[in-house]
Design a protein around this motif. Sequence first.
Motif, PDB file in Angstrom:
ATOM      1  N   LYS A  30       0.838  -1.198   0.000  1.00 36.29           N
ATOM      2  CA  LYS A  30       0.000   0.000   0.000  1.00 36.29           C
ATOM      3  C   LYS A  30       0.871   1.246   0.000  1.00 36.29           C
ATOM      4  O   LYS A  30       0.630   2.185  -0.774  1.00 36.29           O
ATOM      5  N   THR A  31       1.897   1.251   0.845  1.00 33.34           N
ATOM      6  CA  THR A  31       2.838   2.377   0.862  1.00 33.34           C
ATOM      7  C   THR A  31       3.525   2.518  -0.485  1.00 33.34           C
ATOM      8  O   THR A  31       3.696   3.633  -0.999  1.00 33.34           O
ATOM      9  N   PHE A  32       3.911   1.374  -1.052  1.00 33.50           N
ATOM     10  CA  PHE A  32       4.547   1.384  -2.375  1.00 33.50           C
ATOM     11  C   PHE A  32       3.622   2.020  -3.411  1.00 33.50           C
ATOM     12  O   PHE A  32       4.026   2.883  -4.185  1.00 33.50           O
ATOM     13  N   ALA A  33       2.366   1.596  -3.440  1.00 36.34           N
ATOM     14  CA  ALA A  33       1.419   2.111  -4.430  1.00 36.34           C
ATOM     15  C   ALA A  33       1.199   3.610  -4.257  1.00 36.34           C
ATOM     16  O   ALA A  33       1.108   4.357  -5.245  1.00 36.34           O
ATOM     17  N   GLN A  34       1.138   4.069  -3.031  1.00 37.02           N
ATOM     18  CA  GLN A  34       0.931   5.488  -2.771  1.00 37.02           C
ATOM     19  C   GLN A  34       2.099   6.335  -3.253  1.00 37.02           C
ATOM     20  O   GLN A  34       1.909   7.453  -3.739  1.00 37.02           O
ATOM     21  N   ASN A  35       3.312   5.783  -3.161  1.00 38.57           N
ATOM     22  CA  ASN A  35       4.507   6.547  -3.522  1.00 38.57           C
ATOM     23  C   ASN A  35       4.931   6.380  -4.977  1.00 38.57           C
ATOM     24  O   ASN A  35       5.591   7.270  -5.532  1.00 38.57           O
ATOM     25  N   CYS A  36       4.572   5.255  -5.593  1.00 42.80           N
ATOM     26  CA  CYS A  36       5.046   4.944  -6.946  1.00 42.80           C
ATOM     27  C   CYS A  36       3.867   4.882  -7.913  1.00 42.80           C
ATOM     28  O   CYS A  36       3.530   3.828  -8.449  1.00 42.80           O
ATOM     29  N   ARG A  37       3.269   6.009  -8.127  1.00 40.88           N
ATOM     30  CA  ARG A  37       2.015   6.044  -8.886  1.00 40.88           C
ATOM     31  C   ARG A  37       2.220   5.923 -10.389  1.00 40.88           C
ATOM     32  O   ARG A  37       1.243   5.802 -11.131  1.00 40.88           O
ATOM     33  N   ASN A  38       3.466   5.945 -10.831  1.00 42.89           N
ATOM     34  CA  ASN A  38       3.750   5.791 -12.262  1.00 42.89           C
ATOM     35  C   ASN A  38       4.227   4.386 -12.614  1.00 42.89           C
ATOM     36  O   ASN A  38       4.685   4.152 -13.740  1.00 42.89           O
ATOM     37  N   ILE A  39       4.127   3.478 -11.657  1.00 41.70           N
ATOM     38  CA  ILE A  39       4.573   2.106 -11.922  1.00 41.70           C
ATOM     39  C   ILE A  39       3.778   1.504 -13.084  1.00 41.70           C
ATOM     40  O   ILE A  39       2.564   1.661 -13.174  1.00 41.70           O
ATOM     41  N   GLU A  40       4.495   0.833 -13.987  1.00 44.78           N
ATOM     42  CA  GLU A  40       3.860   0.222 -15.158  1.00 44.78           C
ATOM     43  C   GLU A  40       4.015  -1.296 -15.177  1.00 44.78           C
ATOM     44  O   GLU A  40       3.182  -1.999 -15.744  1.00 44.78           O
ATOM     45  N   HIS A  41       5.095  -1.778 -14.567  1.00 46.56           N
ATOM     46  CA  HIS A  41       5.420  -3.208 -14.631  1.00 46.56           C
ATOM     47  C   HIS A  41       5.722  -3.687 -13.224  1.00 46.56           C
ATOM     48  O   HIS A  41       6.697  -3.259 -12.614  1.00 46.56           O
ATOM     49  N   LEU A  42       4.875  -4.588 -12.673  1.00 47.23           N
ATOM     50  CA  LEU A  42       5.044  -5.051 -11.304  1.00 47.23           C
ATOM     51  C   LEU A  42       4.916  -6.575 -11.245  1.00 47.23           C
ATOM     52  O   LEU A  42       3.907  -7.146 -11.657  1.00 47.23           O
ATOM     53  N   ASN A  43       5.946  -7.211 -10.733  1.00 48.55           N
ATOM     54  CA  ASN A  43       5.979  -8.670 -10.617  1.00 48.55           C
ATOM     55  C   ASN A  43       5.872  -9.058  -9.149  1.00 48.55           C
ATOM     56  O   ASN A  43       6.777  -8.812  -8.356  1.00 48.55           O
ATOM     57  N   LEU A  44       4.741  -9.674  -8.783  1.00 52.74           N
ATOM     58  CA  LEU A  44       4.506 -10.142  -7.416  1.00 52.74           C
ATOM     59  C   LEU A  44       4.408 -11.665  -7.361  1.00 52.74           C
ATOM     60  O   LEU A  44       3.806 -12.228  -6.446  1.00 52.74           O
ATOM     61  N   ASN A  45       5.010 -12.319  -8.335  1.00 56.98           N
ATOM     62  CA  ASN A  45       4.993 -13.777  -8.418  1.00 56.98           C
ATOM     63  C   ASN A  45       5.507 -14.398  -7.120  1.00 56.98           C
ATOM     64  O   ASN A  45       6.615 -14.133  -6.677  1.00 56.98           O
ATOM     65  N   GLY A  46       4.667 -15.219  -6.495  1.00 58.31           N
ATOM     66  CA  GLY A  46       5.093 -15.920  -5.295  1.00 58.31           C
ATOM     67  C   GLY A  46       5.021 -15.109  -4.009  1.00 58.31           C
ATOM     68  O   GLY A  46       5.446 -15.593  -2.953  1.00 58.31           O
ATOM     69  N   CYS A  47       4.483 -13.906  -4.062  1.00 62.11           N
ATOM     70  CA  CYS A  47       4.310 -13.100  -2.844  1.00 62.11           C
ATOM     71  C   CYS A  47       3.029 -13.567  -2.149  1.00 62.11           C
ATOM     72  O   CYS A  47       1.969 -12.935  -2.256  1.00 62.11           O
ATOM     73  N   THR A  48       3.128 -14.664  -1.467  1.00 59.86           N
ATOM     74  CA  THR A  48       1.950 -15.385  -1.004  1.00 59.86           C
ATOM     75  C   THR A  48       1.222 -14.706   0.150  1.00 59.86           C
ATOM     76  O   THR A  48       0.110 -15.122   0.512  1.00 59.86           O
ATOM     77  N   ARG A  49       1.796 -13.676   0.740  1.00 59.40           N
ATOM     78  CA  ARG A  49       1.139 -12.998   1.856  1.00 59.40           C
ATOM     79  C   ARG A  49       0.134 -11.946   1.398  1.00 59.40           C
ATOM     80  O   ARG A  49      -0.676 -11.481   2.191  1.00 59.40           O
ATOM     81  N   ILE A  50       0.182 -11.564   0.156  1.00 61.85           N
ATOM     82  CA  ILE A  50      -0.697 -10.478  -0.281  1.00 61.85           C
ATOM     83  C   ILE A  50      -2.119 -10.993  -0.493  1.00 61.85           C
ATOM     84  O   ILE A  50      -2.339 -12.164  -0.802  1.00 61.85           O
TER      85      ILE A  50
END
Length: 293
Positions: A42-62
Amino acid sequence: KERKKDFNLRGRVLENISKRCGGFLRQLSLRGCLGVGDCSLKTFAQNCRNIEHLNLNGCTRITDNTCYSLSKFCPRLKHLDLTSCIAITDNSLRNLSEGCPNLEFLNLSWCDQITKDGVEALVKGCNGLKALFLRGCTQLVDEALHHIENHCHELVLLNLQSCMQISDEGIAGICRGCHRLQSLCVSGCTNLTDASLIALGLNCPRLKILEAARCSHLTDAGFTLLARNCHDLEKMDLEECVLITDNTLIQLSIHCPKLEALASFTLLYLFCTINQLDLLQCSVSSLLECTWD
């Protein structure tokens, strides 16, 4: 206790990165970062609003909360990998549909809580999808594919591996609505018959990759029609397609000059290239005489 401390540390590292990079960050891979959870993202999304490519493969806690944050703060997101994020549900797809309309690539492999309702919501808002991975989404039925058919006309790649409830009706719908399709994986979709191959041959002339391992009802007749219409085929996986014979190989060698890789126990060789075997240089009569040790 130590493990929880390590998880918290990793989450803080992500938060610090996001605060330092802010609006400059366009691409980030957190593949396999088990310590990253909803709060840090959530903090990441708030600060990096121009993100275009995000890999969360295997981030099983989300959970769905992460997709809510992304939908709220990251409207430019184009590429999202949620492979094996097993807590993700249809609510995530609804959020992405509402807040991330520019999505072109989405990987939901092994997110087995996804249903046709989530797919319907997703494609209505993200109709520019070009690549969609639904491997292991075992609850999906043909109706989900009809939603894709109606909204995703730009689709180039679709992976339905192990979606065992899918039938010819669903694949025929995809073929009718997604004429630009170049790569299709239906390995483990055991209900499929030659009707799916016929639909592909008649509607998807740009097809380059077909993976149909363990589709045991497919026959030479279906592959013959496919080969005669899809001349751009480059790679095929036909392992455990037990009804096909050398006739399929002959038709592919005649009509598909770009074919480089063919995996098939039935045709007596595995992961070998046709070029290496010089089969593309063989005449039909000589193909009939080819043998393997």
